[in-house]
Design an enzyme around this catalytic site. Structure first.
Site, PDB file in Angstrom:
ATOM      1  N   VAL A   1       0.832  -1.206   0.000  1.00 47.00           N
ATOM      2  CA  VAL A   1       0.000   0.000   0.000  1.00 47.00           C
ATOM      3  C   VAL A   1       0.869   1.261   0.000  1.00 47.00           C
ATOM      4  CG1 VAL A   1      -1.812   1.283   1.215  1.00 47.00           C
ATOM      5  CG2 VAL A   1      -1.927  -1.204   1.083  1.00 47.00           C
ATOM      6  N   CYS A   2       1.948   1.261   0.757  1.00 49.64           N
ATOM      7  CA  CYS A   2       2.859   2.416   0.774  1.00 49.64           C
ATOM      8  C   CYS A   2       3.493   2.601  -0.591  1.00 49.64           C
ATOM      9  CB  CYS A   2       3.932   2.240   1.846  1.00 49.64           C
ATOM     10  SG  CYS A   2       3.272   2.082   3.509  1.00 49.64           S
TER      11      CYS A   2
END
Length: 171
Positions: free
Chosen positions: A63-64
């Site tokens: 996600v990052c």
């Protein structure tokens, strides 16, 4: 140090955040982090620019990775005086490696690993894990917080449209 609970979860489990609560309209606190060359960077050095502060747990997570790549691509459509700063507890060497592999050139990655100065100043340091919660702050040219999103579930992405709208309103 202030502790806040019930605001953020990691995989559905609540975590405790350390540091000061920031609100829209507050003066953005100054902090010092390091860049990918280990050079110190003070947030105050960006005064006069609109800044997006994107706090992420680690660039080496899916996600990052997606979030930082998305902000990198969005940066091309933003004014030259808009800076997107992605801040994590990752070591500067890991950030440099990740940026090179991902082709990220428009976002500045900064490491809070030394003192957690950003994490505590903005209230996003996760107690016990020494990671940052996922959050986005938009700070105007005068150093005032104009938008913030503390993402409820760390594994979720922020509301990009709302962030970009806040940036456009601050330019």
């Amino acid at each position: 140090m202030n502790e806040r609970t019930g605001l953020v979860t990691m995989k559905g489990n609540p975590v405790t955040l350390l540091g000061n609560e920031i609100k829209v309209g507050d003066a953005a606190p100054d902090f010092e982090v390091v860049d990918t060359t280990l050079a110190p960077v003070k947030f105050s050095s960006f005064r006069g620019k609109v800044c997006v502060l994107s706090a992420v747990p680690s660039l080496d997570t899916p996600v990052c990775d997606m979030e930082t790549r998305r902000f990198n691509s969005e940066a091309a459509q933003l004014a030259d005086d808009v800076e997107i700063l992605t801040i994590s507890m990752d070591l500067p060497f890991a950030q440099a490696r990740w940026c090179g592999a991902a082709g990220v050139t428009r976002v500045k990655t900064l490491s809070d690993h030394r003192d957690a100065a950003f994490g505590t100043a903005y209230g996003v340091l996760i107690k016990g894990l020494r990671l940052l919660a996922r959050a986005v702050f938009v700070v105007d040219r005068q150093g005032v917080v104009r938008y913030l999103e503390l993402v409820k579930e760390i594994a979720s992405e922020p509301d990009y449209a709302a962030v970009l709208d806040a940036v456009k309103k601050s330019v």
